[in-house]
Design a protein around this motif. Structure first.
Motif, PDB file in Angstrom:
ATOM      1  N   HIS A   1      39.351  -6.159  35.603  1.00  0.00           N
ATOM      2  CA  HIS A   1      40.423  -6.799  34.837  1.00  0.00           C
ATOM      3  C   HIS A   1      41.692  -5.967  34.980  1.00  0.00           C
ATOM      4  CE1 HIS A   1      42.635  -8.149  31.258  1.00  0.00           C
ATOM      5  NE2 HIS A   1      41.983  -9.288  31.453  1.00  0.00           N
ATOM      6  N   PRO A   2      42.873  -6.522  35.120  1.00  0.00           N
ATOM      7  CA  PRO A   2      43.223  -7.948  35.100  1.00  0.00           C
ATOM      8  C   PRO A   2      43.152  -8.657  36.460  1.00  0.00           C
ATOM      9  CG  PRO A   2      45.173  -6.554  34.725  1.00  0.00           C
ATOM     10  CD  PRO A   2      44.067  -5.671  35.136  1.00  0.00           C
ATOM     11  N   PHE A   3      42.557  -8.023  37.448  1.00  0.00           N
ATOM     12  CA  PHE A   3      42.452  -8.720  38.741  1.00  0.00           C
ATOM     13  C   PHE A   3      41.430  -9.853  38.690  1.00  0.00           C
ATOM     14  CE2 PHE A   3      44.304  -4.659  39.718  1.00  0.00           C
ATOM     15  CZ  PHE A   3      45.367  -5.047  40.506  1.00  0.00           C
ATOM     16  N   VAL A   4      40.460  -9.715  37.821  1.00  0.00           N
ATOM     17  CA  VAL A   4      39.525 -10.818  37.599  1.00  0.00           C
ATOM     18  C   VAL A   4      39.485 -11.128  36.113  1.00  0.00           C
ATOM     19  CG1 VAL A   4      38.071 -10.196  39.564  1.00  0.00           C
ATOM     20  CG2 VAL A   4      37.531  -9.333  37.319  1.00  0.00           C
ATOM     21  N   GLY A   5      39.070 -12.345  35.797  1.00  0.00           N
ATOM     22  CA  GLY A   5      39.025 -12.775  34.402  1.00  0.00           C
ATOM     23  C   GLY A   5      37.743 -12.321  33.718  1.00  0.00           C
TER      24      GLY A   5
ATOM     25  N   GLU B   1      35.376 -14.148  32.652  1.00  0.00           N
ATOM     26  CA  GLU B   1      34.214 -15.013  32.875  1.00  0.00           C
ATOM     27  C   GLU B   1      33.070 -14.216  33.503  1.00  0.00           C
ATOM     28  OE1 GLU B   1      37.259 -15.599  34.077  1.00  0.00           O
ATOM     29  OE2 GLU B   1      37.971 -17.331  32.930  1.00  0.00           O
TER      30      GLU B   1
ATOM     31  N   GLN C   1      43.457  -0.484  41.364  1.00  0.00           N
ATOM     32  CA  GLN C   1      44.840  -0.688  41.800  1.00  0.00           C
ATOM     33  C   GLN C   1      45.405   0.603  42.377  1.00  0.00           C
ATOM     34  OE1 GLN C   1      47.318  -2.514  38.836  1.00  0.00           O
ATOM     35  NE2 GLN C   1      49.144  -2.432  40.114  1.00  0.00           N
ATOM     36  N   THR C   2      45.167   1.714  41.687  1.00  0.00           N
ATOM     37  CA  THR C   2      45.641   3.004  42.185  1.00  0.00           C
ATOM     38  C   THR C   2      45.047   3.286  43.561  1.00  0.00           C
ATOM     39  OG1 THR C   2      45.610   3.752  39.906  1.00  0.00           O
ATOM     40  CG2 THR C   2      45.875   5.448  41.590  1.00  0.00           C
TER      41      THR C   2
ATOM     42  N   ASP D   1      35.162 -14.666  40.194  1.00  0.00           N
ATOM     43  CA  ASP D   1      36.317 -13.997  40.792  1.00  0.00           C
ATOM     44  C   ASP D   1      35.883 -12.677  41.400  1.00  0.00           C
ATOM     45  OD1 ASP D   1      38.086 -15.887  40.040  1.00  0.00           O
ATOM     46  OD2 ASP D   1      38.626 -14.904  38.160  1.00  0.00           O
TER      47      ASP D   1
ATOM     48  N   ALA E   1      38.831  -9.511  47.102  1.00  0.00           N
ATOM     49  CA  ALA E   1      39.630 -10.440  47.894  1.00  0.00           C
ATOM     50  C   ALA E   1      41.115 -10.095  47.799  1.00  0.00           C
ATOM     51  CB  ALA E   1      39.394 -11.858  47.404  1.00  0.00           C
ATOM     52  N   MET E   2      41.528  -9.677  46.638  1.00  0.00           N
ATOM     53  CA  MET E   2      42.959  -9.412  46.423  1.00  0.00           C
ATOM     54  C   MET E   2      43.309  -7.973  46.800  1.00  0.00           C
ATOM     55  SD  MET E   2      45.696 -10.018  43.944  1.00  0.00           S
ATOM     56  CE  MET E   2      47.101  -8.956  44.165  1.00  0.00           C
ATOM     57  N   LEU E   3      42.376  -7.058  46.587  1.00  0.00           N
ATOM     58  CA  LEU E   3      42.715  -5.637  46.701  1.00  0.00           C
ATOM     59  C   LEU E   3      42.288  -5.005  48.025  1.00  0.00           C
ATOM     60  CD1 LEU E   3      41.722  -4.500  43.100  1.00  0.00           C
ATOM     61  CD2 LEU E   3      44.033  -4.694  44.001  1.00  0.00           C
TER      62      LEU E   3
ATOM     63  N   ASP F   1      46.272 -16.448  38.810  1.00  0.00           N
ATOM     64  CA  ASP F   1      45.472 -16.015  37.654  1.00  0.00           C
ATOM     65  C   ASP F   1      45.602 -14.510  37.437  1.00  0.00           C
ATOM     66  OD1 ASP F   1      44.033 -15.639  40.039  1.00  0.00           O
ATOM     67  OD2 ASP F   1      42.134 -15.547  38.959  1.00  0.00           O
ATOM     68  N   VAL F   2      45.775 -13.763  38.526  1.00  0.00           N
ATOM     69  CA  VAL F   2      45.974 -12.319  38.396  1.00  0.00           C
ATOM     70  C   VAL F   2      47.304 -12.048  37.687  1.00  0.00           C
ATOM     71  CG1 VAL F   2      46.276 -10.157  39.665  1.00  0.00           C
ATOM     72  CG2 VAL F   2      44.544 -11.805  40.410  1.00  0.00           C
TER      73      VAL F   2
ATOM     74  N   ARG G   1      47.055 -12.754  34.039  1.00  0.00           N
ATOM     75  CA  ARG G   1      46.386 -11.721  33.237  1.00  0.00           C
ATOM     76  C   ARG G   1      47.238 -10.467  33.098  1.00  0.00           C
ATOM     77  NH1 ARG G   1      41.676 -14.123  35.499  1.00  0.00           N
ATOM     78  NH2 ARG G   1      41.950 -12.865  37.341  1.00  0.00           N
ATOM     79  N   PHE G   2      48.041 -10.155  34.134  1.00  0.00           N
ATOM     80  CA  PHE G   2      48.950  -9.016  33.984  1.00  0.00           C
ATOM     81  C   PHE G   2      50.010  -9.317  32.920  1.00  0.00           C
ATOM     82  CE2 PHE G   2      47.002  -7.155  37.676  1.00  0.00           C
ATOM     83  CZ  PHE G   2      47.212  -5.790  37.495  1.00  0.00           C
TER      84      PHE G   2
ATOM     85  N   GLN H   1      48.820  -8.930  29.413  1.00  0.00           N
ATOM     86  CA  GLN H   1      48.849  -7.576  28.859  1.00  0.00           C
ATOM     87  C   GLN H   1      50.192  -7.263  28.210  1.00  0.00           C
ATOM     88  OE1 GLN H   1      47.643  -5.190  32.286  1.00  0.00           O
ATOM     89  NE2 GLN H   1      45.553  -5.170  31.483  1.00  0.00           N
TER      90      GLN H   1
ATOM     91  N   SER I   1      37.797 -18.540  39.994  1.00  0.00           N
ATOM     92  CA  SER I   1      37.201 -18.547  41.337  1.00  0.00           C
ATOM     93  C   SER I   1      37.668 -19.711  42.197  1.00  0.00           C
ATOM     94  CB  SER I   1      35.690 -18.546  41.230  1.00  0.00           C
ATOM     95  OG  SER I   1      35.255 -19.659  40.484  1.00  0.00           O
TER      96      SER I   1
ATOM     97  N   ARG J   1      54.768  -5.051  42.343  1.00  0.00           N
ATOM     98  CA  ARG J   1      53.736  -4.041  42.482  1.00  0.00           C
ATOM     99  C   ARG J   1      52.486  -4.624  43.138  1.00  0.00           C
ATOM    100  NH1 ARG J   1      50.829  -0.018  38.136  1.00  0.00           N
ATOM    101  NH2 ARG J   1      49.750   1.154  39.764  1.00  0.00           N
TER     102      ARG J   1
ATOM    103  N   LEU K   1      49.588  -5.036  47.710  1.00  0.00           N
ATOM    104  CA  LEU K   1      48.208  -4.543  47.726  1.00  0.00           C
ATOM    105  C   LEU K   1      47.394  -5.119  48.862  1.00  0.00           C
ATOM    106  CD1 LEU K   1      47.279  -4.464  43.955  1.00  0.00           C
ATOM    107  CD2 LEU K   1      47.735  -2.562  45.481  1.00  0.00           C
ATOM    108  N   ASN K   2      47.685  -6.362  49.187  1.00  0.00           N
ATOM    109  CA  ASN K   2      46.811  -7.018  50.168  1.00  0.00           C
ATOM    110  C   ASN K   2      47.401  -6.930  51.557  1.00  0.00           C
ATOM    111  OD1 ASN K   2      45.033  -8.604  51.519  1.00  0.00           O
ATOM    112  ND2 ASN K   2      44.848 -10.074  49.839  1.00  0.00           N
TER     113      ASN K   2
END
Lengths: 412, 366
Positions: A215-219, A221, A252-253, A346, A350-352, B292-293, B296-297, B300, B312, B361, B365-366
Motif C-alpha cells: 500500500h498505496p501501490f495496491v489496495g 482487497e 518505493q525507495t 493487484d 507491475a508498477m514498480l 488506483d495508485v 491511494r496516494f 493519504q 486488478s 515521483r 518508477l516504471n
C-alpha cells in the motif's frame, strides 16, 4: 458413515521417535483436544495409549468433526469404533451390533485384530477367526477374502477395552505442530506460499505469517484475500498469527534507488531482512518461503544465492524448491487454498519493477546496495506499524496488540 | 478532507440536514393516514411535489412520484415500455439504464446511439413510435446529451431523461422541452441519500413495480419517506437559489484546473476536452501511473476522487471504457474529478499540487 461415540486415533511416524515418543504423542493430544473442545458440543474423555489415542464421549462424533480432526498434522488415521469389555464373549456380542451399519455394497470382508495388550490371552488370529464366523453367520452373502476385501473390520485390543470399527480415515500425517519449533512464513497471496506453510506444518513447525502490503501501490482487497488464505491453512498450522507489514514506502525507495532490473530481487531481499527482524523478535528459528527453483526471475539459482549471501546466518526453508507448478497446484487444491489464490489481485511489481528483471543477479551488487541503503530505520518503522491479526479455530478474526513500542533492531 | 467524488454522491446542504432532522422530530405520522396529524406531513410532501414541478417549469400535465433512487425510477420507466417498440440509448450510459434494457428488453429493439452526443439527434428515427432513454449528463465522462432537444426536434419520440447529474445544476424547462419523464436524484445535488423523484406526464402509462397499500396513486406502494422528501425539498431550494452563480464558478474552476494541470503535468490528457462537458465532471488520463495508485496516494493526503481501475483486471473488463473507445493503454489511468457547490479554488489548487507531486515521483518508477 455411521457416527459413533468413540474414536481410535493412530499416530504417524511415532516409531521413528525413540526417547522423544512421549513428547510427540502429548503434543498431538494437546492439538487434538483444542479442536475437540471447540467443535464437539459435549464432554469427552481422552486416553493417550502411545501409538493409539482413544477419545470417547456421550455424544456421537460427527463427520464434520472427524474431517476437521484429520487436518491435525501428526495424526495418521481415525477409526470410529464401538467399545466393549476385554473378553472374547463381549467382542462377539459387540460385533453383532456393528453388522447393521456395514455398507450393503460390500461383497467380501476380513477381520484384522491388532492386539497391543498382550495380557489379552486370545491370540490375534483366533480372535479374528471367531469374530469373522459371527459375521458370516449373520451375513451369509459375504465372502471372506484376505487380500483387497471390500470391507476390513478392525478389532483393536487395548489396555482396558476392545474396540471394533469398520471404517478408517487417513489424515495428513507427519508430525504434530509444535514439535519442531517456530518459524516465520512469508505469504504473498499467490498459490505457492500456503503450500509451503502446509508442508512445514506437516513437519511440526509452528508458524507466524507475514504479508508485505505494498500500500498505496495496491489496495486493501489483497489483505482480505490473505486473511482468507490464512483461514484455510489455519487447521493445519495451529495459531499462525498474521502480520500485515506496510511495505509500499520501502518498495518505493528501493525502486527509486536500485540498479535497473534488480527491483524484484531487492524487494525480496528486504522483505526477508524485515521478516528476519520479526523472527528474532518472535524467537522464531528462521523463515519459510514458497520458492520453487527457476519458477520466476527471483527464484533462479543465482538469485536465490544472492538472497542467501545477503542474509548470512538466517535459516531459510524452501519446501517447494524441487516441485513443479502442477504439483504445487494439486497440493493447494487439496488444502483448499487454490481457488482463493488464483483470484486476481493487484500486484505492486507491475508498477514498480522492471520489465526485464535480472535472472543472474550479482551477490556483490546486492551486498553493496544493502550496505549503502540498510533502510534499518524504515524497516523498524514498518514493523512497528504492522497490523497483527489472529484467526481462531472458529474463523473469527481478532486484532492483536501492535508493536509500536518494540525496537526491532533490524541489523543483519 | 477534500472531496472530489461528488458525481458519486454530493455532501448534503446543512439546510437539508436540518430539514430532514426537523421532519424526523415532527412528522411521526404515516402521511397516508386519515387523521389531521398525518395530513400535516402529507401537505408538506404535496408542497415538495409543487416545488419540483415549479422548478422544472412543468405544467399541470405532469405529476411527481417519490421513490428510493434514480435506479428504481429508471427500472420502473423502462419496465413500462410496450414491447416491440425500438429503444434508442447510449451503451456508455449508467448501468441503471443499460442493465434493465439488456435484461428485460428484446435485443432486436435495442438501438445504440453513436458515441458522440452531437451525432445523436440525426440518428434518431424521423417517424414512428420509438423510445429514447438517456442520461442528460453522463456520470463518467461529463458529456452532455441532447436529451431535451431530441423531444423538441422529434416530438413523436417518447423521451425519458435521467437528470441525476444535471438537476440543480442546469436549467430544466419542461414547458419548452416537454419530455415524457425525468428522474431527479436527491443525493447528487445536496439532498439526502435514499430518495428520488420521477416526474412523468399524466398520460404516461406507468407500470407498478411495488404493489401494496396503493401509495402514489397505486404506482409505487411504500410509506412515503417524509424526512428524506423534505430534505430533498430543502436541497432544491438551496440549489436553485445559487444555480447560475455556481455554474459560472465551476466553469471557471474547471478550466483553471485543466490549465493548471496541463502546465505542471506535461502528459496529462483531458478526455472529451473538445466536446461540451459538464463543469461538474472532468475525466483525466495520466498515462504513466495507474489511477488506483494515484487515488491511494491522494487518499493519504485526505483527497478523495474516483479511479477507473478499482481492482486488478476489472478495469479492462469495464464495458463502458470499451464503448467509449478509450484506448486500452489508458483504461487503467483514468481519474474522475467531480465538483459540487462546495468546491472552491483553494481545494482545486491543492488537488493540482498533490496530484502533480505524486505523479512526478511515481511516473519515473516504471
Amino acid at each position: 458413515m455411521k457416527n459413533y461415540k468413540t474414536l481410535i486415533i493412530t499416530v504417524d511416524e511415532l516409531w521413528l521417535k525413540g526417547a522423544n515418543k512421549d513428547f510427540f504423542s502429548k503434543t498431538l493430544k494437546k492439538n487434538l483436544k483444542r479442536v475437540l473442545k471447540t467443535f464437539h458440543p459435549a464432554k469427552f474423555i481422552y486416553n493417550d495409549e502411545g501409538a493409539k489415542h482413544v477419545v470417547s464421549s456421550e455424544l456421537e462424533f460427527t463427520d464434520e468433526l472427524i474431517k476437521r480432526l484429520l487436518k491435525t498434522t501428526g495424526l495418521n488415521s481415525i477409526m470410529p469404533a464401538l467399545v466393549t469389555d476385554l473378553s472374547l464373549e463381549s467382542a462377539k456380542a459387540c460385533i453383532v451390533k456393528i453388522l447393521p451399519d456395514l455398507p450393503v455394497t460390500a461383497k467380501s470382508f476380513r477381520v484384522t485384530t491388532k492386539r497391543t495388550n498382550k495380557g489379552f490371552k486370545v491370540g490375534s488370529m483366533q480372535t479374528s477367526k471367531e469374530l469373522g464366523s459371527i459375521v458370516l453367520q449373520n451375513k451369509p452373502h459375504l465372502k471372506v477374502q484376505m487380500k483387497n476385501a471390500d470391507l476390513e473390520i478392525i478389532v483393536s485390543v487395548l489396555q482396558k477395552n476392545i474396540f471394533i470399527s469398520y471404517e478408517r480415515f487417513f489424515g495428513v500425517g507427519g508430525l504434530p505442530v509444535g514439535t519442531a519449533g517456530s518459524m516465520v512464513t512469508l505469504l504473498s497471496g499467490g498459490i505457492d506460499s500456503p503450500v509451503a506453510s502446509f508442508l512445514m506444518a506437516k513437519r511440526g513447525v509452528d508458524q507466524s505469517f507475514v504479508f508485505f502490503h505494498a500500500h498505496p501501490f495496491v489496495g486493501d482487497e489483497v489483505v482480505e484475500k490473505v486473511k482468507r488464505l490464512t483461514t484455510k491453512i489455519k487447521p493445519y498450522v495451529r495459531f499462525c498469527p498474521l502480520h500485515i507489514v506496510p511495505f509500499g514506502a520501502i518498495q518505493q525507495t528501493i525502486a527509486e534507488k536500485c540498479p535497473e532490473g534488480y527491483q524484484t530481487l531487492f524487494f525480496k531481499i528486504y522483505m526477508l531482512k524485515t521478516a528476519n527482524a520479526l523472527a528474532r523478535h518472535l524467537d522464531a528459528k528462521g523463515l519459510i518461503t514458497g520458492d520453487a527453483l527457476s519458477q520466476v526471475s527471483s527464484q533462479t539459482l543465482d538469485n536465490i544465492a544472492c538472497v542467501d549471501q545477503c542474509l548470512p546466518g538466517t535459516t531459510i526453508l524452501r519446501p517447494l524448491i524441487g516441485m513443479n507448478k502442477i504439483e504445487i497446484s494439486n497440493l493447494a487444491e487439496k488444502i483448499g487454498t487454490y481457488k482463493i489464490s488464483i483470484e486476481p489481485h493487484d500486484d505492486a511489481c507491475a508498477m514498480l519493477s522492471s520489465k526485464h528483471p535480472v535472472t543472474k543477479g550479482s551477490p556483490e551488487t546486492c551486498k553493496q546496495f544493502l550496505t549503502e541503503y540498510p533502510l534499518n530505520e524504515a524497516i523498524n518503522e514498518c514493523l512497528q506499524q504492522t497490523k497483527r491479526v489472529v484467526i481462531n479455530l472458529e474463523e473469527k478474526i481478532s486484532e492483536l496488540q501492535s508493536y509500536t513500542e518494540v525496537d526491532f533492531n533490524p541489523h543483519l | 478532507m477534500i472531496y472530489f467524488d461528488n458525481a458519486a454522491s454530493t455532501p448534503c446542504y446543512l439546510e437539508a440536514i436540518k430539514a430532514t432532522q426537523k421532519s424526523m422530530l415532527e412528522d411521526s405520522a404515516n402521511p397516508s393516514a386519515a387523521h389531521a396529524f398525518a395530513k400535516l406531513s402529507f401537505q408538506k410532501i404535496e408542497q415538495t411535489r409543487a416545488l419540483i414541478l415549479k422548478t422544472l417549469n412543468a405544467t399541470s400535465n405532469y405529476s411527481v412520484l417519490f421513490l428510493s433512487s434514480a435506479t428504481e425510477a429508471n427500472n420502473q420507466v423502462i419496465g413500462s415500455f410496450e414491447s416491440g417498440v425500438d429503444i434508442f440509448y447510449s451503451q456508455a450510459d449508467h448501468a441503471s439504464i443499460t442493465q434493465p434494457l439488456l435484461n428485460c428488453k428484446k435485443p432486436e429493439n435495442l438501438k445504440p446511439l453513436p458515441l458522440n452526443p452531437s451525432d445523436c439527434l440525426k440518428s434518431l428515427p424521423i417517424s414512428g413510435p420509438a423510445h429514447l432513454v438517456i442520461s442528460h449528463i453522463n456520470s463518467q465522462t461529463g458529456l452532455i446529451w441532447p436529451a431535451f432537444e431530441a423531444k423538441l426536434e422529434k416530438p413523436h419520440l417518447k423521451v425519458h431523461v435521467d437528470a441525476s447529474q444535471s438537476f440543480g445544476k442546469y436549467l430544466i424547462d419542461l414547458k419548452k422541452y416537454p419530455v415524457d419523464s425525468v428522474v431527479l436524484s436527491a443525493h447528487k445535488m445536496g439532498g439526502p441519500k435514499g430518495v428520488a423523484a420521477l416526474v412523468v406526464k399524466n398520460d404516461f402509462s406507468l407500470k407498478t413495480l411495488l404493489f401494496g397499500g396503493g401509495h402514489e396513486g397505486g404506482l409505487r406502494s411504500s410509506t412515503l419517506n417524509t424526512p428524506l422528501i423534505l430534505g430533498f425539498k430543502s436541497a432544491i431550494e438551496q440549489a436553485t437559489k445559487t444555480q447560475n452563480r455556481q455554474f459560472e464558478k465551476l466553469m471557471s474552476l474547471k478550466s483553471h484546473m485543466i490549465k493548471s494541470l496541463k502546465h505542471t503535468i506535461k502528459d496529462v490528457e483531458v478526455l472529451f476536452d473538445n466536446q461540451t462537458t459538464s463543469p461538474y465532471i472532468t475525466l483525466l488520463a495520466l498515462p504513466k501511473v495507474p489511477s488506483d495508485v494515484l487515488m491511494r496516494f491522494l487518499e493519504q493526503d485526505q483527497i478523495y476522487l474516483s479511479s477507473s481501475s478499482a481492482c486488478s483486471s476489472k478495469a479492462q473488463e469495464n464495458p463502458l471504457l470499451e464503448v467509449l473507445k478509450i484506448p486500452k493503454d489508458l483504461r487503467k489511468h483514468l481519474l474522475r474529478v467531480s465538483f459540487s457547490y462546495k468546491t472552491n479554488a483553494y481545494e482545486v489548487d491543492l488537488l493540482c499540487e498533490h496530484l502533480t507531486k505524486h505523479y512526478d515521483r511515481l511516473k519515473g518508477l516504471n
